[in-house]
Design an enzyme around this catalytic site. Structure first.
Site, PDB file in Angstrom:
ATOM      1  N   ASP A  59      25.267  -8.230   8.269  1.00 24.43           N
ATOM      2  CA  ASP A  59      26.073  -7.448   7.335  1.00 24.43           C
ATOM      3  C   ASP A  59      27.488  -7.393   7.896  1.00 24.43           C
ATOM      4  O   ASP A  59      27.750  -7.903   8.989  1.00 24.43           O
ATOM      5  CB  ASP A  59      25.506  -6.031   7.156  1.00 24.43           C
ATOM      6  CG  ASP A  59      25.723  -5.490   5.740  1.00 24.43           C
ATOM      7  OD1 ASP A  59      26.895  -5.294   5.362  1.00 24.43           O
ATOM      8  OD2 ASP A  59      24.739  -5.280   5.012  1.00 24.43           O
ATOM      9  N   ASP A  81      29.885 -12.264   8.050  1.00 28.07           N
ATOM     10  CA  ASP A  81      30.304 -12.446   6.665  1.00 28.07           C
ATOM     11  C   ASP A  81      29.651 -13.731   6.185  1.00 28.07           C
ATOM     12  O   ASP A  81      30.029 -14.832   6.604  1.00 28.07           O
ATOM     13  CB  ASP A  81      31.828 -12.556   6.602  1.00 28.07           C
ATOM     14  CG  ASP A  81      32.345 -12.774   5.187  1.00 28.07           C
ATOM     15  OD1 ASP A  81      31.534 -13.046   4.284  1.00 28.07           O
ATOM     16  OD2 ASP A  81      33.577 -12.693   4.992  1.00 28.07           O
ATOM     17  N   TYR A 125      28.664 -13.138 -11.575  1.00 29.70           N
ATOM     18  CA  TYR A 125      27.460 -12.661 -10.900  1.00 29.70           C
ATOM     19  C   TYR A 125      26.219 -13.112 -11.650  1.00 29.70           C
ATOM     20  O   TYR A 125      25.254 -13.608 -11.054  1.00 29.70           O
ATOM     21  CB  TYR A 125      27.508 -11.135 -10.798  1.00 29.70           C
ATOM     22  CG  TYR A 125      26.265 -10.490 -10.230  1.00 29.70           C
ATOM     23  CD1 TYR A 125      26.052 -10.445  -8.855  1.00 29.70           C
ATOM     24  CD2 TYR A 125      25.309  -9.906 -11.064  1.00 29.70           C
ATOM     25  CE1 TYR A 125      24.918  -9.836  -8.326  1.00 29.70           C
ATOM     26  CE2 TYR A 125      24.176  -9.304 -10.548  1.00 29.70           C
ATOM     27  CZ  TYR A 125      23.984  -9.266  -9.177  1.00 29.70           C
ATOM     28  OH  TYR A 125      22.860  -8.672  -8.666  1.00 29.70           O
TER      29      TYR A 125
END
Length: 260
Positions: free
Chosen positions: A49, A75, A167
């Protein structure tokens, strides 16, 4: 609307004890529930994370587990960093037997104002890392004699929600990724499935988007009453990672309370 999981009887999966599980996007939300539930099964868990505070709080709350979860800041849109983090996780928990491609960002965006740079960034955070993280752990799973890859999809594109076309596009592609790899990986007893959530009421969802209209939509659209919770997804992930699902691959496992 309230919906408690207190008193729910849940399964124990002996095959997950000591199994190495890698989870992307594991500091908060659904990912944090994956980390917790796998740790409670006795798995050796590593998670990635960029939320250091959330990750450390999660680890502190899981003190006393058979294997303390290992956090690696990463990342996942940086593919070099992703490869390095996977190597570091492997060194700490052993060959990866379970990969949960969970990291994503469902930030709302406007189709008419999308730039090429935003498009590339959205694909990187919602799709690309799933492909390359899977690629990076396949040799581990071959060495182990098999494994389980769980790719997080979404019902958002299935029910034609507005407000996040990039998305939705990325999440619809998860089905193609799973179908495209199931036969190739299956020869090595590596399973790959899509875990497809409905509207999971995380703290983020409650803070940003759940209002009275949303509550009414849940009541209208779900067959089952109550809020879908992160633990509901984690329990399906446990099954898909365990030997109990040894003949399940190339499938969508939808957990949405009967919405779609």
């Amino acid at each position: 609307m309230t919906d408690s999981l207190a008193g729910t009887l849940t399964a124990r999966y002996p095959s997950l004890a000591d199994r190495a599980a890698l989870i992307t996007g594991g500091a908060t939300g659904i990912g944090a529930s994956f980390v917790e539930q796998f740790a409670r099964q006795g798995a050796r868990v590593a998670f990635f994370d960029i939320d250091d505070a959330g990750a450390h709080a999660l680890i502190a709350g899981l003190a006393g587990m058979a294997h303390a979860p290992v956090y690696q800041r990463c990342d996942v849109t940086d593919l070099d960093a992703l490869q390095s983090a996977i190597a570091a996780a492997r060194a700490q928990i052993g060959p990866i037997g379970v990969l949960i491609n969970n990291a994503a960002n469902d930030a709302r965006h406007d189709f008419g104002e999308t730039t090429a740079a935003e498009f590339e960034r959205n694909i990187a955070v919602n799709l690309r890392h799933q492909y390359f993280a899977t690629q990076a752990v396949i040799e581990d799973m071959r060495t182990l004699g098999g494994g389980s890859v769980i790719c997080l999809g979404s019902t958002g594109w299935m029910i034609k929600n507005a407000g996040y076309p990039m998305y939705a596009m990325a999440k619809s592609a998860i089905r193609g990724l799973v179908n495209g790899l199931a036969r190739e990986l299956g020869h090595d007893r590596i399973r790959i499935n899509a875990l497809v959530p409905g509207w999971v009421i995380t703290e983020k969802q409650r803070r940003l988007w759940l209002d009275e209209e949303g509550e009414a939509q849940i009541r209208r659209s779900q067959c089952l009453p109550g809020h879908l919770q992160t633990e509901d997804l984690a329990r399906m992930a446990l099954f898909l990672a365990a030997d109990d699902s040894r003949m399940c691959t190339g499938q969508d496992f939808i957990v949405d309370g009967g919405w779609v």
